[in-house]
Design a protein around this motif. Structure first.
Motif, short mmCIF file in Angstrom:
data_model
loop_
_atom_site.label_atom_id
_atom_site.label_comp_id
_atom_site.label_asym_id
_atom_site.label_seq_id
_atom_site.Cartn_x
_atom_site.Cartn_y
_atom_site.Cartn_z
N LYS A 159 -3.37 10.07 -8.63
CA LYS A 159 -2.56 9.67 -9.78
C LYS A 159 -1.50 8.66 -9.37
CE LYS A 159 0.32 11.74 -13.41
NZ LYS A 159 0.91 13.01 -13.92
N ILE A 160 -0.85 8.90 -8.23
CA ILE A 160 0.17 7.97 -7.75
C ILE A 160 -0.45 6.63 -7.38
CG2 ILE A 160 1.88 7.54 -5.95
CD1 ILE A 160 2.69 9.64 -8.03
N CYS A 161 -1.59 6.67 -6.70
CA CYS A 161 -2.27 5.42 -6.31
C CYS A 161 -2.69 4.63 -7.54
CB CYS A 161 -3.46 5.73 -5.43
SG CYS A 161 -3.03 6.39 -3.80
N ASN A 162 -3.13 5.30 -8.58
CA ASN A 162 -3.53 4.60 -9.81
C ASN A 162 -2.32 3.92 -10.48
OD1 ASN A 162 -6.18 5.41 -9.45
ND2 ASN A 162 -5.97 7.22 -10.76
N LYS A 163 -1.17 4.59 -10.45
CA LYS A 163 0.03 3.98 -11.02
C LYS A 163 0.44 2.74 -10.23
CE LYS A 163 2.10 8.14 -13.04
NZ LYS A 163 3.28 9.06 -13.03
N ASN A 218 1.83 -0.84 5.17
CA ASN A 218 0.39 -1.13 5.06
C ASN A 218 -0.29 -0.20 4.07
OD1 ASN A 218 0.46 -3.24 6.93
ND2 ASN A 218 0.18 -1.85 8.68
N ARG A 219 0.13 1.07 4.03
CA ARG A 219 -0.45 2.00 3.08
C ARG A 219 -0.09 1.59 1.64
NH1 ARG A 219 -2.00 3.16 7.48
NH2 ARG A 219 -3.32 1.46 6.74
N LEU A 220 1.12 1.08 1.43
CA LEU A 220 1.48 0.60 0.10
C LEU A 220 0.64 -0.60 -0.30
CD1 LEU A 220 5.38 0.86 -0.05
CD2 LEU A 220 3.69 2.44 -0.96
N ARG A 221 0.34 -1.46 0.67
CA ARG A 221 -0.52 -2.61 0.37
C ARG A 221 -1.92 -2.14 -0.04
NH1 ARG A 221 2.24 -4.46 5.22
NH2 ARG A 221 3.75 -6.10 4.66
N GLU A 222 -2.42 -1.11 0.64
CA GLU A 222 -3.74 -0.57 0.27
C GLU A 222 -3.72 0.01 -1.14
OE1 GLU A 222 -4.91 2.21 3.22
OE2 GLU A 222 -4.93 0.76 4.87
N ILE A 271 12.79 0.90 2.69
CA ILE A 271 12.27 -0.28 2.00
C ILE A 271 11.15 0.11 1.05
CG2 ILE A 271 11.07 -2.47 2.34
CD1 ILE A 271 12.60 -2.80 4.96
N ALA A 272 10.26 1.01 1.50
CA ALA A 272 9.17 1.46 0.64
C ALA A 272 9.70 2.20 -0.59
CB ALA A 272 8.22 2.36 1.44
N ILE A 273 10.73 3.02 -0.41
CA ILE A 273 11.31 3.72 -1.56
C ILE A 273 11.89 2.72 -2.55
CG2 ILE A 273 13.21 5.24 -2.24
CD1 ILE A 273 12.73 6.88 0.23
N SER A 274 12.57 1.69 -2.05
CA SER A 274 13.15 0.69 -2.97
C SER A 274 12.07 -0.06 -3.73
CB SER A 274 14.02 -0.29 -2.18
OG SER A 274 13.23 -1.17 -1.40
N LEU A 275 10.93 -0.30 -3.10
CA LEU A 275 9.83 -0.98 -3.81
C LEU A 275 9.25 -0.09 -4.91
CD1 LEU A 275 7.98 -2.51 -0.71
CD2 LEU A 275 9.39 -3.75 -2.37
N LEU A 276 9.31 1.21 -4.71
CA LEU A 276 8.73 2.14 -5.69
C LEU A 276 9.68 2.43 -6.85
CD1 LEU A 276 7.07 4.64 -3.18
CD2 LEU A 276 5.86 3.05 -4.69
N VAL A 277 10.97 2.59 -6.56
CA VAL A 277 11.91 3.00 -7.62
C VAL A 277 12.73 1.83 -8.17
CG1 VAL A 277 12.08 5.29 -6.62
CG2 VAL A 277 13.77 3.57 -6.00
N GLY A 278 12.69 0.67 -7.50
CA GLY A 278 13.44 -0.48 -7.97
C GLY A 278 14.63 -0.79 -7.09
#
Length: 607
Positions: free
Chosen positions: A340-344, A241-245, A204-211
């Motif tokens: 860099k990833i967190c900033n994106k 939770n880490r993605l929410r942060e 699910i996290a991968i799908s949120l990141l790549v579409g």
């Protein structure tokens, strides 16, 4: 369809190649919408109502050839997010700026286009006439397929939509090819977890990141490899939770990060200068070049009477000081990459989309309760209604429809006989006569079963096989390989033997043995007798050949080598006055041994 970024390519190394027997006697959930969408690419020729044709033949093959119990699932009302993504896909394909994309109103959904809905209704009507169970999902069909698989109602899902893994599917079959001996791709969630360390929430996290189908863009600048590397740094319970942060602009702690002062590297403090001992420029080890000029250092392997060895190209010192600096550089590199990833991610608005997460984690995708469960049952096909339905929609002749349905009807008959052996007739007029032979089709063995027809119904048979040809088909095995792009089932095969007419069908060997064990035993016994007779005939012929060879050997054993070679030459007596040219040459041709090779005969003629 499903997760973006070539997600199937990521899972491809962990697919199991399964054969046709994998689905036998298993319940499988089929995403019907995928079949309807695929009909344009599956059928290259122009046919009438291809969605009905494809559904008709695939259902028969799935039920009879693969021996599965299919449960068909259709889409419900799409969510506003799916509608928004569909409009965005249309804008992108048309070259329209996505800034003009309208925003779907909260709680407002629309049905699919009328043409697609009409195809779905017709296919559902066809399947219900087949007696197949059809379930309607509240939203996406692959979501209900995954729920049925996750809760144990079915053994596998047949869908090409990778979202099924995110909805909780445990076993997904991407596609089936009924008319091919190539194995189909079967994906088990346990294999993906063992190979990539990914569980449901990781996907699910991968799908949120790549579409995905509900958010086509994902996070700008993050591809599948970057997303995989990111989610593998967290366990399943903490990844969302880490993605929410990260979405709130925070940088969470990753696995391996320094969590206390005791774990820190002493030299990594920026307030203290980084001390690195001097290294020899010649050998690269700690110490000065002057100290290493006459005597080698402790790191070099030369004798003390000689100097150090010159360092090779790309040499890296592994002393404690250099190792500490290397670890500091690697840690700094990882921190820069994570920042860099967190900033994106922080630049994305409304990330992660809680509505998408809730939709993927929902386990209520059908119109049934956990207590009662779904209503799944298989009935007998309504043959006459199917004939009328296909005559109206496909303009098929009733005889053609009945012929194409024969494999399915015979499978239902054999299953019924295996459970309750009562004396009934296939199609009301055929009875199982015997097993004709073993047939190999697409790399798998089947029994060719003879069905004896009532004498009064012989006039309805349109095609016959001559008795001479039928006699040639009594071999033990027969290899028939063909590829039909239309996935059409085998047509009617008629066998004529001693004035009696028989239908031939290819049946699963275990199913035939369960239904008619005495007929299988009789076939195997007759086959064994034929093989025994064949071995006796071959052994008698070989004994006769050996006896002839021994007699020839005994007659020539007393000859020496000169006499032997002299005896093989034919002496041609030429009368005086005869022409010794062409006549002698012709005589040589006649007496030359046919066992000799062409090159040897040529040398004998022209030497």
């Amino acid at each position: 369809m499903g997760v973006g970024g070539h997600f199937w390519d990521l899972l491809k190394p962990y697919a199991r190649p399964e054969g046709s027997d994998f689905l036998r006697n298993k319940w499988v959930a089929v995403d019907l919408s995928i079949w309807i969408v695929q009909h344009e690419t599956a059928i290259k020729t122009h046919v009438r109502n291809p969605h009905l044709r494809l559904t008709f033949f695939r259902t028969i093959n799935l039920f009879s050839k693969f021996g599965a119990f299919p449960v068909f699932v259709v889409d419900g009302t799409p969510s506003p997010l799916k509608l928004q993504a569909r409009i965005a896909r249309f804008f992108r394909a048309s070259g329209i700026e996505l800034s003009d994309l309208p925003v779907a109103e909260e709680g407002v959904s629309v049905e699919r286009n009328s043409a697609f809905s009409k195809c779905v209704r017709e296919c559902v009507e066809l399947l219900e006439l087949f007696g197949m169970p059809v379930l309607k999902a509240k939203g996406e069909a692959e979501a209900l397929c995954a729920q049925l698989n996750n809760e144990g109602y079915v053994d596998a899902c047949i869908t090409a939509d990778s979202d099924a893994f995110l909805f909780g599917a445990k076993c997904v079959i991407k596609c089936i090819r009924p008319n091919s001996k190539e194995p189909f791709e079967c994906y088990h969630m346990s294999d993906i977890e063992a190979g990539l360390g990914l569980k449901r929430k990781h996907l699910i996290a991968i799908s949120l990141l790549v579409g995905n189908d509900h958010n086509l863009s994902g996070v700008q600048g993050i591809g599948l490899e970057t997303a995989l590397r990111l989610v593998q740094a967290f366990n399943e319970d903490e990844i969302l939770n880490r993605l929410r942060e990260m979405g709130n602009g925070e940088t969470p702690l990753f696995h391996g990060d320094i969590k206390s002062l005791d774990d820190s590297i002493p030299s990594s403090n920026e307030s203290s200068p980084k001390i690195r001992c001097s290294h020899c420029s010649f050998c690269g080890h700690p110490g000065s070049k002057k100290a290493h000029f006459k005597f080698s250092c402790e790191y070099c392997s030369t004798s003390k009477s000689e100097g150090c060895m010159k360092k090779p190209e790309g040499f890296k010192c592994d002393c404690a000081s250099c190792d500490m600096l290397q670890r500091e550089k690697e840690q700094k590199k990882q921190e820069n990459w994570r920042t860099k990833i967190c900033n994106k991610i922080a630049l994305e608005s409304n990330f992660p989309n809680e509505e998408i997460i809730k939709m993927y984690l929902c386990n209520n995708n059908g119109y049934f309760t956990a207590k009662d469960g779904p209503c799944i049952s298989w009935g007998d096909p309504k043959t006459e209604m199917l004939v009328d339905f296909l005559a109206f929609h496909q303009l098929w002749e009733p005889s053609y429809t009945r012929q194409m349905m024969l494999p399915m009807m015979s499978t239902i008959f054999l299953r019924g006989m295996a459970i309750n052996p009562v004396k009934t007739l296939l199609y009301g007029q055929y009875e199982c006569d015997s097993v004709l032979r073993v047939k190999i089709r697409y790399g798998h063995q089947f029994y060719v079963v003879k069905w004896k027809k009532d004498v009064t119904a012989l006039g309805s048979v349109m095609h016959t096989i001559p008795s001479e040809e039928s006699d040639m088909q009594h071999d033990a095995t027969e290899l028939e390989e063909s590829l039909d792009l239309l996935e059409e089932s085998d047509g009617l095969k008629v066998h004529v033997d001693e004035g009696c007419c028989y239908l031939l069908t290819d049946e699963n060997m275990d199913l035939v043995r369960s239904a008619f064990p005495e007929k299988v035993d009789r076939f195997l016994h007759e086959k064994e007798l034929k093989e025994l007779k064949k071995r006796k005939n071959s052994s008698s012929r070989s004994e006769g050949t050996n006896a002839n060879s021994e007699s020839k050997k005994s007659s020539s054993v007393q000859l020496n080598i000169t006499e032997f070679y002299r005896s093989t030459k034919v002496q041609i007596q030429v009368k005086p006055g005869e022409d010794q040219g062409a006549g002698a040459l012709e005589e040589k041709r006649k007496v030359s041994s046919p066992n000799l090779s062409k090159s040897v005969r040529r040398r004998l003629l022209f030497d």
